[in-house]
Design an enzyme around this catalytic site. Structure first.
Site, PDB file in Angstrom:
ATOM      1  N   TYR A  66       0.816  -1.316  -0.172  1.00 24.44           N
ATOM      2  CA  TYR A  66       0.113  -0.165   0.007  1.00 24.44           C
ATOM      3  C   TYR A  66       0.896   1.305  -0.091  1.00 24.44           C
ATOM      4  CZ  TYR A  66      -3.819  -3.157   1.700  1.00 24.44           C
ATOM      5  OH  TYR A  66      -4.800  -4.107   1.645  1.00 24.44           O
ATOM      6  N   GLY A 218     -19.093  -3.268  -1.673  1.00 18.09           N
ATOM      7  CA  GLY A 218     -18.333  -3.344  -3.085  1.00 18.09           C
ATOM      8  C   GLY A 218     -19.470  -4.310  -4.093  1.00 18.09           C
ATOM      9  N   GLY A 219     -19.641  -3.747  -5.277  1.00 19.22           N
ATOM     10  CA  GLY A 219     -20.273  -4.610  -6.096  1.00 19.22           C
ATOM     11  C   GLY A 219     -21.995  -4.653  -6.310  1.00 19.22           C
ATOM     12  N   PHE A 220     -22.535  -3.566  -5.473  1.00 23.09           N
ATOM     13  CA  PHE A 220     -23.939  -3.639  -5.396  1.00 23.09           C
ATOM     14  C   PHE A 220     -24.544  -2.983  -6.464  1.00 23.09           C
ATOM     15  CE2 PHE A 220     -22.954  -4.700  -1.179  1.00 23.09           C
ATOM     16  CZ  PHE A 220     -23.909  -4.620  -0.173  1.00 23.09           C
ATOM     17  N   PRO A 222     -28.107  -1.192  -8.324  1.00 18.31           N
ATOM     18  CA  PRO A 222     -28.988  -0.341  -7.976  1.00 18.31           C
ATOM     19  C   PRO A 222     -29.934  -0.672  -7.169  1.00 18.31           C
ATOM     20  CG  PRO A 222     -28.266   0.280 -10.248  1.00 18.31           C
ATOM     21  CD  PRO A 222     -27.800  -1.366  -9.984  1.00 18.31           C
TER      22      PRO A 222
END
Length: 295
Positions: A66, A218-220, A222
């Site tokens: 990171y 993450g990745g929802f 609508p």
């Protein structure tokens, strides 16, 4: 300063004396934009870390890739010498390209160098927990992980690593790994909408192995987002707070590492540990997955 709270209870890593409060902190966002270079305000990043610990967080997830190096250097600047109960979990198995890409780094020398980079930049002579990151960017890939894990197990035998975990792995890879060394935690993609690991989590809980989900929102799609927002409105909370509270109630071996570069957001995330989700709210949230083909 945030008042100390229960932080969702605690969990002791299997085979260890390390007891972690279930709400931890993920350090990735302490680096600059794109997890590259220093942050715009180093003092603000230091304040975030100190605020989290003042509230009772004793589990920080980080990696020397990171930045690279940046987040570990900030952690050291902010918190060293570390409190006795603080568990710093780092990961190896990746590196950053000059174009800021994320690349595999699983050769023996790359893994050895990564462990030493983490030791140096954190100011430690032994790493609490090191996760071996394999698989793709968002999930597991098929194949053996014996070769890289054997390297990490040897570093453990040398005393540079205290305990070993895995990231982006399948149940089959866990079984292979346990023939090589003890595994104390698994870090995979999981949230209320993406629940491919449901059975895996239950199996890990039975074994006393911690599960640490990444990308809690993450990745929802609508439709899924609107259902979560409706639940949040009913609880007078934010969608992130509800998503984190749902994860905490999902299984007792679930440890959370939400990340942020804002003291205000640290406080908001920690508030999720105080939310009480009714059976009706939980059922509605569960339907996000089962009703949208994600499970």
């Amino acid at each position: 300063m945030t008042k100390r709270t229960d932080l969702g209870g605690s969990f002791t890593l299997v085979g260890t004396s390390m007891t972690l409060n279930r709400m931890g902190y993920g350090a990735m966002q302490l680096a600059g934009p794109g997890v590259w270079g220093p942050p715009r305000d180093v003092d603000a990043a230091i304040a975030v870390l100190r605020e989290a610990l003042a509230a009772g967080v004793n589990h920080i997830d980080t990696s020397d890739f990171y930045g690279p190096h940046v987040t570990n250097q900030i952690i050291k600047q902010a918190l060293h010498p570390y409190p006795d109960d603080l568990v710093i979990v780092t990961k190896v198995g990746a590196r950053r390209g000059e174009d800021k890409s994320w690349l595999h780094a699983l050769s023996p020398q790359e893994l050895i160098d990564a462990v030493h980079d983490n030791l140096r930049n954190l100011g430690l002579d032994k790493l609490d927990v090191v996760n071996l990151r394999v698989g793709g960017v968002m999930g597991p890939s098929e194949g053996s992980i014996e070769e890289p894990l054997t390297v990490l197990a040897e570093l453990k035998r040398q005393g540079l690593v205290h305990h070993v975990g895995l990231s982006n792995i399948s149940p089959e890879q866990l079984a292979e790994a346990q023939r090589i060394t003890e595994i104390v935690c698994v870090q995979n993609l999981y949230n209320v909408a993406h629940r491919n690991d449901d059975d895996f989590i239950d199996d890990l809980a039975g074994r006393g192995i911690a599960y640490v989900p990444f990308f809690p929102l993450g990745g929802f799609n609508p439709v899924q987002s609107s259902k979560l927002e409706a639940a949040a409105t009913s609880l007078q909370a934010t969608p992130m707070q509800v998503a984190l509270a749902w994860l905490l109630q999902r299984s007792p071996n679930m440890l959370l590492i939400p990340g942020t570069s804002s003291v205000e957001h640290v406080r908001e995330n920690l508030y999720a540990t105080t939310l009480q989700l009714s059976s009706e709210v939980i059922a509605n949230l569960d339907s996000i997955s089962s009703g949208d083909g994600q499970r």
